[in-house]
Design a protein around this motif. Structure first.
Motif, short mmCIF file in Angstrom:
data_model
loop_
_atom_site.label_atom_id
_atom_site.label_comp_id
_atom_site.label_asym_id
_atom_site.label_seq_id
_atom_site.Cartn_x
_atom_site.Cartn_y
_atom_site.Cartn_z
N ALA A 22 23.41 -68.20 -24.66
CA ALA A 22 24.78 -68.90 -25.02
C ALA A 22 24.70 -68.65 -26.52
CB ALA A 22 24.73 -70.38 -24.49
N THR A 25 30.61 -68.93 -32.31
CA THR A 25 30.96 -68.21 -33.18
C THR A 25 31.63 -69.06 -34.55
OG1 THR A 25 33.16 -67.41 -32.31
CG2 THR A 25 31.07 -65.84 -32.00
N TRP A 41 23.14 -68.75 -31.66
CA TRP A 41 22.80 -68.48 -30.29
C TRP A 41 21.58 -69.12 -29.77
CZ3 TRP A 41 17.90 -66.74 -30.05
CH2 TRP A 41 17.45 -65.96 -31.33
N TYR A 131 33.62 -72.57 -15.08
CA TYR A 131 32.45 -71.72 -14.65
C TYR A 131 32.38 -72.27 -12.84
CZ TYR A 131 27.75 -71.04 -12.92
OH TYR A 131 26.69 -70.50 -12.34
N PHE A 156 29.06 -64.71 -16.33
CA PHE A 156 29.49 -64.80 -17.81
C PHE A 156 30.71 -65.94 -17.95
CE2 PHE A 156 31.64 -61.60 -15.61
CZ PHE A 156 32.96 -61.77 -15.87
N VAL A 158 33.35 -66.87 -21.19
CA VAL A 158 33.66 -66.41 -22.39
C VAL A 158 34.91 -66.83 -22.86
CG1 VAL A 158 33.83 -64.59 -24.08
CG2 VAL A 158 32.31 -64.34 -21.94
N GLU A 159 34.92 -67.47 -24.37
CA GLU A 159 36.30 -67.93 -24.52
C GLU A 159 36.87 -66.94 -25.64
OE1 GLU A 159 35.63 -71.93 -25.98
OE2 GLU A 159 35.89 -72.82 -24.14
N PRO A 160 37.49 -65.88 -25.07
CA PRO A 160 37.66 -64.74 -26.17
C PRO A 160 38.25 -64.90 -27.53
CG PRO A 160 38.32 -64.21 -23.96
CD PRO A 160 38.12 -65.77 -23.84
N PHE A 163 36.59 -65.65 -30.76
CA PHE A 163 36.08 -64.67 -31.69
C PHE A 163 37.07 -64.02 -32.47
CE2 PHE A 163 33.37 -64.73 -27.84
CZ PHE A 163 32.11 -64.40 -27.97
N GLN A 198 39.88 -68.65 -21.34
CA GLN A 198 38.51 -68.30 -20.57
C GLN A 198 38.40 -66.98 -19.73
OE1 GLN A 198 39.76 -71.37 -19.08
NE2 GLN A 198 39.25 -72.86 -21.00
N THR A 200 35.78 -65.68 -17.09
CA THR A 200 34.56 -66.34 -16.21
C THR A 200 34.49 -65.53 -15.04
OG1 THR A 200 35.53 -67.85 -15.19
CG2 THR A 200 34.92 -68.59 -17.22
#
Length: 477
Positions: A22, A25, A41, A131, A156, A158-160, A163, A198, A200
């Motif tokens: 996990a 950023t 991380w 999730y 996975f 992820v919150e794109p 980034f 998200q 997922t």
């Protein structure tokens, strides 16, 4: 590890059968959050007694001395073991029973301890709907559909848009104003990365199978009017709309796609993606034509008149282009091509509302009557073989050698469908596939590959993309 004489094995003792990575950023301790100089991380894993014993020994001076000989400084901060490689940032190690946590930021370990203690101010990712619905539930359903007791999966969450690199990409691509690429302008009508909240799901591994399941959480406030229209289409059972379409897709196709959306909005989006000169050329031709006894102002006006005929769904069929070498009555190639191109044969399939067939037939009549005004050289009527005879509906082909790859635009209205293509032979094969009992032509639904994944499809599916790698390779070649 290599010097342990087999006492310690990275796969057996550290990674085991499950591991979580996990990270962050952005710095959420300030408002608004700011990008971090480097990601924070943490690795979470279950370890064996061997690792727990070695961690215990790390507290002794002689062990730390051995580590220092390897360029690693070992110290303690409370219950944390701190390992600092020479000239690098420290790594923090925390153990709770057989759970080992390795991080470059102590805040993540502090939050982990709060979750262990049941602190109500902290919510684990494993309980978030993104999730539970997007990954866990879908993976379990995949395992049930494929009779897999314990799936081998990489999950996975992820919150794109957290980034920076993704945010910069989303801000500029796909560009609806790209002057050099119509493909990108069309893609921009459908794809809006700025709204991705998200991502997922799970990447699944099985014998000779690589599977992917999941969901994308979207911010509806970021949608354009056309993108919002996707969600306005009513749900309908797959066997009532998708299966009849797939029954028409020839097994020779390299790809097919179907999406439930208002067809009128889709046509408007496609027209908006054209170059200004192309729009002007089409509009000028339409003003010289007559549609169902009425004058047409421009293509947008024509789409508004025709949208009443279309149901909210659109299909696509792609196939490798094989040049049509058929000869006309003069012994010449009937559909010559000057604009050589590697593009494939493409067909658009529209579903028609009951009683609206005549409206679409008026379009074919208009193009036939004013073919020269629209820049077509010849008009042919390609018969569709059916048993020992032909179907009453031929494929109408409008030819011009400057049309890339195929030299023609073709269309047909039959039963509840209207098909437009850059290939008359592709339409002919689509129609023949629809009547496979009589013609013997096979669809992709008749293939083993499709039957294996069909049981995984939702009964209220809103879209599907099917790709045949072997056939697509021929197109790429």
């Amino acid at each position: 590890i290599s010097d342990s004489g087999g006492f310690l094995d990275i796969m057996r003792d550290v990674i085991g059968e499950e591991m979580i990575v996990a990270g962050l950023t952005q710095d959420y301790s300030v408002s608004p959050p700011r990008p971090l100089a480097e990601p924070r991380w943490c690795v979470y894993t279950r370890v064996t007694w061997r690792v727990k014993m070695l961690l215990g020994l790390a507290g002794f001076g002689f062990v730390r001395g051995k580590l220092e000989e390897q360029g690693l400084a070992a110290t303690s901060e409370g219950d944390l073991l701190v390992i600092t490689p020479s000239g690098q940032s420290p790594i923090y190690i925390k153990r709770y029973r057989d759970a080992l946590m390795i991080a470059n930021y102590t805040g993540l370990l502090t939050q982990a301890q709060l979750l262990i203690d049941g602190n109500r101010d902290e919510e684990p990712i494993g309980r978030q709907p993104a999730y539970t619905d997007g990954a866990d539930a879908r993976i379990k359903q995949w395992a049930q559909d494929n009779d897999v007791v314990d799936p081998n999966v990489v999950e996975f969450v992820v919150e794109p848009n957290k980034f920076d690199d993704f945010q910069r990409l989303a801000a500029s691509w796909p560009n609806a104003q790209n002057k050099d690429s119509m493909n990108e302008r069309v893609l921009a009508s459908f794809l809006n990365l700025k709204g991705w909240m998200q991502l997922t799901g799970g990447l699944l591994f099985k014998d000779r199978v690589l599977g992917l399941t999941g969901q994308i959480g979207l911010n509806s406030k970021q949608h354009t009017a056309f993108q919002s229209s996707f969600y306005a289409a009513e749900q309908q059972r797959r066997d009532q709309w998708l299966d009849p379409f797939l029954d028409m897709v020839p097994e020779t196709a390299c790809a097919a796609a179907a999406l439930r959306m208002p067809a009128g909005e889709f046509l408007h989006a496609m027209f908006d993606a054209l170059e200004r000169d192309e729009k002007a050329l089409i509009n000028d031709s339409l003003r010289r034509a007559n549609f169902a006894g009425q004058q047409v102002q421009d293509l947008r006006d024509l789409i508004e008149k025709m949208r009443l005929a279309f149901q909210p769904r659109t299909g696509f069929v792609f196939r490798r282009n094989v040049p049509d070498m058929s000869l006309n009555k003069k012994g010449e190639i009937a559909v010559p091509v000057v604009a050589k191109s590697p593009m494939p044969q493409v067909a658009w399939v529209f579903w028609l509302k009951p009683g609206r067939v005549q409206l679409v037939e008026s379009l074919v009549t208009m193009l036939n009557s004013y073919s020269k005004s629209f820049g077509f050289n010849q008009v042919y009527h390609l018969p569709v073989p059916f048993g020992n005879s032909y179907l009453p509906e031929p494929v109408t082909e409008f030819t011009n050698p400057q049309i890339p790859a195929t030299g023609e635009i073709a269309m047909i209205v039959f039963r509840d469908f209207f098909i437009v293509s850059n290939s008359g032979p592709l339409i002919r094969d689509i129609v023949r596939t629809r009547y496979s009992i009589t013609t013997g032509a096979k669809s992709i639904r008749d293939t083993k590959d499709y039957s294996e994944i069909e049981r995984e499809l939702s009964n209220t599916l809103s879209g599907l993309v099917w790709v045949n790698g072997e056939n697509l390779g021929l197109v790429f070649d």
